[in-house]
Design an enzyme around this catalytic site. Structure first.
Site, PDB file in Angstrom:
ATOM      1  CD1 TRP A 188       0.774   3.479  -1.542  1.00 20.51           C
ATOM      2  CD2 TRP A 188       1.055   1.994  -3.188  1.00 20.51           C
ATOM      3  NE1 TRP A 188       0.155   2.312  -1.166  1.00 20.51           N
ATOM      4  CE2 TRP A 188       0.316   1.388  -2.146  1.00 20.51           C
ATOM      5  CE3 TRP A 188       1.358   1.253  -4.329  1.00 20.51           C
ATOM      6  CZ2 TRP A 188      -0.124   0.069  -2.224  1.00 20.51           C
ATOM      7  CZ3 TRP A 188       0.927  -0.068  -4.406  1.00 20.51           C
ATOM      8  CH2 TRP A 188       0.194  -0.645  -3.365  1.00 20.51           C
ATOM      9  CG  ASP A 202      -0.767   8.358  -5.905  1.00 18.21           C
ATOM     10  OD1 ASP A 202      -2.007   8.433  -5.836  1.00 18.21           O
ATOM     11  OD2 ASP A 202      -0.142   7.300  -5.696  1.00 18.21           O
ATOM     12  CE  LYS A 258      -6.569   3.185  -1.732  1.00 18.82           C
ATOM     13  NZ  LYS A 258      -6.227   1.981  -0.977  1.00 18.82           N
TER      14      LYS A 258
END
Length: 358
Positions: A101, A168, A192
């Site tokens: 990511w 992030d 999440k």
């Protein structure tokens, strides 16, 4: 129907009481005679929902009255890889590379300016978190990913720097107590620890904005989204509504102090078994293991499919590792109960016993 023990890396598991209330709202939202799915994003009813969700996000992060805004936007964290650079990158941005990511975030930022990787764990297949990070002073911001779902690593402390810090936090936001005010911008996909897929939370400090000279398309402009109060266009109403319910649930649990303690207990239970069990081994270095995503492998790949089938027979779902890494991954987000960890640990013990007696 019996509920499975859901260890999926995303979409996350949610508390049963949230499913119940959300399912009622799908039929009749707060007695309005309308489903939440057909409620206007500009209605008074939904305005109350999104304002409460924003307020709860600022409350849980300790950022209320600190010149931060909470936005609920479309597009997931992958959209923010581009949006952060569009709004913040003037000349050059620094990155810490710790997995897929962060690599994707770097690739998107390169459309808008120079990027510099100041630390990386790529040399050891992202099994650790880089330490003693030195950030140059001539960058517009430093970006990193706090928790790496694929590799099971997590920052336990954060870089100390004079430049703006962008993070992030998609897979570990609101899972532990941290000083959120050290960050200038935080983004997190909802799926999440916040709610269902469809919305993205952005916590942004106002004075970091307005420094780029490029023209930014309206829907991608944080300042315009702030002015529009996150409803510049049709909002993902259902995702934001369930996120609000889940943030309320977090507060009722006792906030991040209580949640962190639970998450630590769950992670310690599973990692203890991984280390003890003769058939499994952890992927990440011990000091950098994620509290959210335990990644582990078999000592011999011949056991992989057998254990997945064995776990499935015991109502355990979602532990297959990411396709790029293989092995196993058990995600332990906030709403996953300790009983699910007990179930998985007992399953691992039983599998070891049965395998060693063959």
């Amino acid at each position: 129907m019996q509920r499975l023990h859901n260890f999926s890396a995303g979409p996350c598991t949610l508390p049963d009481e949230i499913f119940e209330k959300a399912s009622q709202a799908v039929i009749n939202f707060d007695g309005s005679g309308l489903s939440i799915l057909e409620t206007s994003h500009r209605s008074e009813a939904f305005t109350e929902v999104i304002q409460k969700a924003q307020s709860l996000a600022l409350e849980l992060s300790g950022l209320k009255n600190k010149n931060y805004y909470a936005l609920f936007l479309h597009g997931g964290a992958s959209f923010q890889f581009m949006m952060t650079a569009y709004n913040l990158l003037v000349n050059k941005a620094a990155f810490i590379e710790t997995g897929r990511w962060s690599e994707n975030a770097i690739a998107e930022a390169q459309y808008f300016g120079k990027t510099e990787i100041i630390a990386s764990s790529k040399d050891k297949n992202h099994t650790y978190i880089p330490k003693k990070i030195q950030c140059p002073s001539d960058v517009d911001y430093l970006h990193f990913t706090s928790n790496n779902t694929i590799y099971g690593t997590q920052f336990k402390s954060f870089p100390q720097t004079e430049v703006p810090l962008v993070c992030d936090m998609s897979s570990d936001i609101f899972s532990r107590q941290i000083d959120f005010s050290q960050f200038d911008l935080i983004y997190a996909g909802a799926q999440k620890n916040i709610g269902p897929a469809g919305a993205t939370l952005v916590l942004v400090k106002e004075d970091i904005l307005g420094k780029v000279t490029r023209k930014i398309p309206s829907i991608l402009d944080y300042q315009k989204q702030i002015k529009a109060k996150s409803v510049y266009n049709t909002s993902p109403v259902f995702s934001i509504y369930v996120s609000m319910l889940n943030l309320e649930w977090l507060v009722r649990q006792g906030g991040l102090k209580v949640i962190e303690k639970r998450n630590q207990e769950k992670a310690e239970m599973l990692y203890h078994e991984i280390d003890r069990n003769s058939l499994f081994k952890a992927y990440a270095k011990k000091q950098d293991r994620s509290m959210m995503n335990a990644v582990f492998t078999s000592v011999d790949s011949k056991f992989d499919e057998k254990f997945l089938n064995f776990a499935n027979q015991h109502q355990i779902s979602g532990i297959k590792g990411h396709r790029s890494l293989g092995g196993f991954r058990a995600s332990m987000y906030n709403a996953l109960g300790i009983e699910s960890l007990e179930k998985l640990v007992n399953c691992m013990k039983e599998f070891e016993k049965n395998t060693n007696t063959i």
